[in-house]
Enzyme design. Sequence first.
Site, PDB file in Angstrom:
ATOM      1  N   GLU A   1       0.768  -1.412   0.042  1.00 24.48           N
ATOM      2  CA  GLU A   1      -0.138   0.049  -0.029  1.00 24.48           C
ATOM      3  C   GLU A   1       0.801   1.278   0.055  1.00 24.48           C
ATOM      4  OE1 GLU A   1      -2.618  -0.507   3.232  1.00 24.48           O
ATOM      5  OE2 GLU A   1      -4.103  -1.602   2.002  1.00 24.48           O
TER       6      GLU A   1
ATOM      7  N   GLU B   1      -5.355  -8.204  -1.426  1.00 20.93           N
ATOM      8  CA  GLU B   1      -6.115  -8.271  -0.024  1.00 20.93           C
ATOM      9  C   GLU B   1      -7.449  -7.903  -0.137  1.00 20.93           C
ATOM     10  OE1 GLU B   1      -4.819  -5.467   2.869  1.00 20.93           O
ATOM     11  OE2 GLU B   1      -2.672  -5.910   2.618  1.00 20.93           O
TER      12      GLU B   1
END
Length: 478
Positions: free
Chosen positions: A179, A374
């Site tokens: 991220e 995810e």
Amino acid sequence: MKLKSGFLWGGALAANQCEGAYLEDGRLPASSDFLPDAAHGRWNAMLHPTNLLQTEYDYYPSREATDFYHRYKDDIRLLSECGIKALRLSISWTRIFPTGEEDTPNEQGLLFYEDLFTECRKYSIEPVVTLCHFDVPIPLIQKYGSWRSRKLISLYEKYASTVFFRYRDLVKYWLTFNEVNMITHIPYLGGGLLVDKEDPDFNQIVYNAAHNQLLASACAVRAGKQINPDFKIGCMMAAGSFYPYSCNPNDVMEACICNNKNYIFIDVQMNGSYSGFARNYFQKLGVTLEEKPEDAALLAQNTCDYLGFSYYSSRLISTNPEHLKKVADGNAVTTLRNPYLSITKWGRQIDPVGLRVTMNDLYSRYHKPLFIVENGLGVEDKLESDNSIHDSYRIDYIDSHIAQMKKAILEDGVECMGYLVWGIIDLISAGGGEMDKRYGLVYVNKHNDGSGDLSRFKKDSFYWYGQKIQNECHEESL
Ligand code: BG6
């Protein structure tokens, strides 16, 4: 209609949230080992981390986590019973280079991951490995201010090259940073930055640190491809498209701007340069990146093969001050409350269709394969007296997201390499540091205060996902 064969069905974990054993076998502490739990103000510590390393808290959840370091063989065997094809894991930088600056890597750390990846291969589980998932060696934070300094680029490259070389025949799929866009929201987790949100130089520090991470990511791509040209090296963002609150063109434009901001770093990793939007935005913020003449070529020549992303929810934005008051709290990225969606106790709005929207947005922007690395539901679970866990809500969540993902692939023509359930074995939550926000298909008997014997139990979702994978793979092979 079926998915292409070889679709990577699986799950994901991260070292800092599952391994524990934070001082074992030569490892030294990393950034996340200094974050307290929810009860001791983890959010506050993340948003105002200036004195974090000097503060003593009663409990640091990452230091033991779910003890994956000692239990990985049992855990992988358990996951193999679910039939997963891929498992995303991260390497803890400080197991390999404990201070970040050693000349030679720590052999015990290298051996641990060699055994771990070998164990995955034993069950035909493809490891998908993140080089840096929310961890930075503490000495690099103290000495260089973490990613503020370009010094970290070469140290990260050395670390990346070391593990690429060692695992060149064991691992094919890599991700450079978890991220990468979270650094602007939670700079300590995202980049080990001890910077307060109120610091007048906040933007300058954070965007420059991100620039250094992007250079490091490009160096890793270059090094990885030299070591094994068959590697697939991806980048990774926290995704979730922004919707406009209404059809008022100002709202639509605001959503467009928010999306552009969210893509700033991924644009560089996928396209090889900053967008025009980014350049103008930096100017507006008063940010001057400390760029060197050679940076542009490095970024342009070493883009990523695929775009990994996490998706938990869509986001919502408005220009109407009344609407701006209705915030869905509890997440690193602020979003408005969408009246059409249900919401969890932790402020996550549930929007499976948003996954399809997001996939379309990302694919039409980059035209490279996506990988959902995810997706999952973090909620409380009840362990029954017979050790069963009836998590039909999680089954509904995952099933509805998979259905939308399949529409994106099969109807909209989006290329997607796989789908990984986040926190497939319960782990410490990154945002809150708690255990009660559980994502797993496997329950871990551990609680917010650290109590519990760490034993593992299969939830209903475990059996369901196993069956789902089997059905999907059967369809693939028809
Ligand atoms: C992503 C991270 O932001 O979301 C994970 O990559 C994290 O590390 C996950 O655990 C879920 O967030 P949280 O705060 O519920 O753990």
